[in-house]
Design an enzyme around this catalytic site. Structure first.
Site, PDB file in Angstrom:
ATOM      1  N   ASP A  45       0.818  -1.208   0.000  1.00 53.67           N
ATOM      2  CA  ASP A  45       0.000   0.000   0.000  1.00 53.67           C
ATOM      3  C   ASP A  45       0.855   1.263   0.000  1.00 53.67           C
ATOM      4  O   ASP A  45       0.463   2.289  -0.561  1.00 53.67           O
ATOM      5  CB  ASP A  45      -0.924   0.005   1.216  1.00 53.67           C
ATOM      6  CG  ASP A  45      -2.039  -1.028   1.085  1.00 53.67           C
ATOM      7  OD1 ASP A  45      -2.306  -1.468  -0.048  1.00 53.67           O
ATOM      8  OD2 ASP A  45      -2.633  -1.387   2.114  1.00 53.67           O
ATOM      9  N   GLY A  46       2.025   1.205   0.626  1.00 59.66           N
ATOM     10  CA  GLY A  46       2.916   2.360   0.623  1.00 59.66           C
ATOM     11  C   GLY A  46       3.356   2.732  -0.775  1.00 59.66           C
ATOM     12  O   GLY A  46       3.475   3.919  -1.115  1.00 59.66           O
ATOM     13  N   ASN A 121      -5.841   8.435   1.718  1.00 56.18           N
ATOM     14  CA  ASN A 121      -6.271   7.772   2.955  1.00 56.18           C
ATOM     15  C   ASN A 121      -6.759   8.740   4.020  1.00 56.18           C
ATOM     16  O   ASN A 121      -7.916   8.714   4.406  1.00 56.18           O
ATOM     17  CB  ASN A 121      -5.132   6.928   3.531  1.00 56.18           C
ATOM     18  CG  ASN A 121      -5.035   5.566   2.900  1.00 56.18           C
ATOM     19  OD1 ASN A 121      -5.870   5.191   2.085  1.00 56.18           O
ATOM     20  ND2 ASN A 121      -4.013   4.821   3.260  1.00 56.18           N
ATOM     21  N   GLU A 122      -5.835   9.560   4.530  1.00 59.39           N
ATOM     22  CA  GLU A 122      -6.203  10.439   5.637  1.00 59.39           C
ATOM     23  C   GLU A 122      -5.188  11.553   5.805  1.00 59.39           C
ATOM     24  O   GLU A 122      -4.082  11.507   5.256  1.00 59.39           O
ATOM     25  CB  GLU A 122      -6.310   9.665   6.961  1.00 59.39           C
ATOM     26  CG  GLU A 122      -4.995   9.281   7.604  1.00 59.39           C
ATOM     27  CD  GLU A 122      -4.374   8.030   7.060  1.00 59.39           C
ATOM     28  OE1 GLU A 122      -3.155   8.071   6.768  1.00 59.39           O
ATOM     29  OE2 GLU A 122      -5.078   7.016   6.913  1.00 59.39           O
ATOM     30  N   ASP A 149      -4.055  14.887  21.775  1.00 62.00           N
ATOM     31  CA  ASP A 149      -2.868  14.674  20.948  1.00 62.00           C
ATOM     32  C   ASP A 149      -3.072  15.121  19.509  1.00 62.00           C
ATOM     33  O   ASP A 149      -2.124  15.544  18.844  1.00 62.00           O
ATOM     34  CB  ASP A 149      -2.477  13.201  20.964  1.00 62.00           C
ATOM     35  CG  ASP A 149      -1.800  12.800  22.261  1.00 62.00           C
ATOM     36  OD1 ASP A 149      -1.639  13.672  23.134  1.00 62.00           O
ATOM     37  OD2 ASP A 149      -1.427  11.618  22.401  1.00 62.00           O
ATOM     38  N   THR A 160      -9.999   2.235   6.844  1.00 66.60           N
ATOM     39  CA  THR A 160      -9.445   0.973   7.340  1.00 66.60           C
ATOM     40  C   THR A 160      -8.009   1.125   7.841  1.00 66.60           C
ATOM     41  O   THR A 160      -7.411   0.144   8.271  1.00 66.60           O
ATOM     42  CB  THR A 160      -9.466  -0.101   6.230  1.00 66.60           C
ATOM     43  OG1 THR A 160      -8.730   0.392   5.099  1.00 66.60           O
ATOM     44  CG2 THR A 160     -10.899  -0.410   5.807  1.00 66.60           C
ATOM     45  N   LYS A 164      -9.224   3.363  11.694  1.00 69.23           N
ATOM     46  CA  LYS A 164      -9.718   2.144  12.337  1.00 69.23           C
ATOM     47  C   LYS A 164      -8.970   1.871  13.637  1.00 69.23           C
ATOM     48  O   LYS A 164      -9.582   1.467  14.637  1.00 69.23           O
ATOM     49  CB  LYS A 164      -9.581   0.951  11.389  1.00 69.23           C
ATOM     50  CG  LYS A 164     -10.096  -0.373  11.958  1.00 69.23           C
ATOM     51  CD  LYS A 164      -9.962  -1.479  10.935  1.00 69.23           C
ATOM     52  CE  LYS A 164     -10.485  -2.807  11.496  1.00 69.23           C
ATOM     53  NZ  LYS A 164      -9.708  -3.273  12.667  1.00 69.23           N
ATOM     54  N   SER A 165      -7.655   2.111  13.644  1.00 75.94           N
ATOM     55  CA  SER A 165      -6.886   1.873  14.867  1.00 75.94           C
ATOM     56  C   SER A 165      -7.255   2.846  15.977  1.00 75.94           C
ATOM     57  O   SER A 165      -7.032   2.571  17.155  1.00 75.94           O
ATOM     58  CB  SER A 165      -5.382   1.977  14.567  1.00 75.94           C
ATOM     59  OG  SER A 165      -5.007   3.305  14.296  1.00 75.94           O
ATOM     60  N   GLN A 224       1.374   9.070   3.694  1.00 77.10           N
ATOM     61  CA  GLN A 224       2.656   8.641   4.249  1.00 77.10           C
ATOM     62  C   GLN A 224       3.618   9.799   4.483  1.00 77.10           C
ATOM     63  O   GLN A 224       4.742   9.591   4.953  1.00 77.10           O
ATOM     64  CB  GLN A 224       3.313   7.595   3.330  1.00 77.10           C
ATOM     65  CG  GLN A 224       4.048   8.159   2.119  1.00 77.10           C
ATOM     66  CD  GLN A 224       3.155   8.497   0.952  1.00 77.10           C
ATOM     67  OE1 GLN A 224       2.010   8.886   1.127  1.00 77.10           O
ATOM     68  NE2 GLN A 224       3.682   8.370  -0.264  1.00 77.10           N
TER      69      GLN A 224
END
Length: 275
Positions: A45-46, A121-122, A149, A160, A164-165, A224
């Site tokens: 994915d990276g 992604n984000e 934080d 995901t 998700k984490s 990333q």
């Protein structure tokens, strides 16, 4: 067809790249790293994220397809054993694709300038030296005073990942929505925030105004990438007009991706269907 290949640095991935290029040596295909029609990534994915940002200004006509050679490839549809089938599919060239929403981020700096970015992604805003204080607005209405934080804003496909984490929901990419999740928020009798993920509608947006943004330790991650934003006073998040296109030579159903990546049930259970 003009194609480009973005490969991870492993010798395994680079060997697959050589095999792929050898299979595409014909008058029908032209290697063009500047203006390709399709970008094939080889890695995980990276590698796909790297390729996305490399061609982010050409999303209108570029499609992506990925060969998985790493430990976990949520975006990848092909593995090394499928290479001949991928080459055959490229020769057939159906030109079909599926499009997913992206996150548009606008950074408003202290001096009045602004910078626009895209994320697949984000994006997150974090402060690593002490807690971060920020005012959060949704569609121009004040929503909360946040202290903690940081904040994560994700796309459906990015739901995901880090989202998700952090306890966020997994969202199907057919939904035009953004998700905001808090990172280690403080909740006591002085500070109070929603402390749960929220989804915003397609016609809404999120603004985050960072208190004391000139202090050190405030960073933004964009997929990333990671960089300081001490000169940024406000960050604007919305669903981008651009969309990422994945070629439909083979495209795994989203919920199958989720199941395979996070549950990994047995073949027997996977083949069961409700009646």
């Amino acid at each position: 067809m003009k194609y480009a290949i973005v490969t991870s640095e492993t010798s395994h991935s680079q060997a697959i790249q050589q095999r792929l290029q050898a299979g595409l040596q014909s008058s029908r295909f032209k290697y063009d790293a500047e203006h390709p029609d399709i970008v094939i990534t080889i890695g995980g994915d990276g590698t796909l994220l790297k390729a996305f940002h490399q061609y982010a200004k050409q999303l209108e006509h570029v499609q992506f397809s990925s060969v998985h050679t790493g430990h976990l490839g949520f975006y990848t549809d092909w593995v090394e054993d499928d290479l001949e089938e991928l080459i055959t599919s490229l020769h057939q060239d159906p030109k079909d694709s599926v499009a997913y929403p992206l996150l548009k981020v606008t950074l408003h700096t202290i001096d009045g300038s602004k910078r626009q970015l895209l994320a697949l992604n984000e994006a997150t805003i974090r402060r690593y030296e002490g807690t971060m204080t920020a005012e959060i607005f949704i569609k121009n209405s004040h929503f909360e005073l946040f202290k903690g934080d940081g904040i994560c804003v994700s796309t459906p496909t990015g739901s995901t990942g880090l989202n998700k984490s952090l306890g966020g929901a997994v969202v199907h990419p057919s939904l035009d929505t953004l998700q905001l999740t808090e990172i280690a928020s403080l909740n006591n009798r002085v500070y109070r925030s929603i402390s749960s993920p929220i989804l915003i509608g397609s016609k809404e947006w999120i603004d985050i105004e960072i208190a004391n943004c000139e202090q050190t330790g405030v960073f933004m991650t964009l997929d990333q990438c990671n960089f300081p934003i001490e000169d940024v006073r406000r960050v604007h998040f919305e669903i981008a007009e651009e969309r990422v296109q994945f070629a439909l030579y083979r495209h795994t159903h989203f919920w199958d991706r989720v199941e395979q990546s996070f549950i990994g049930s047995s073949d027997h259970a996977r083949n069961r269907h409700p009646h």
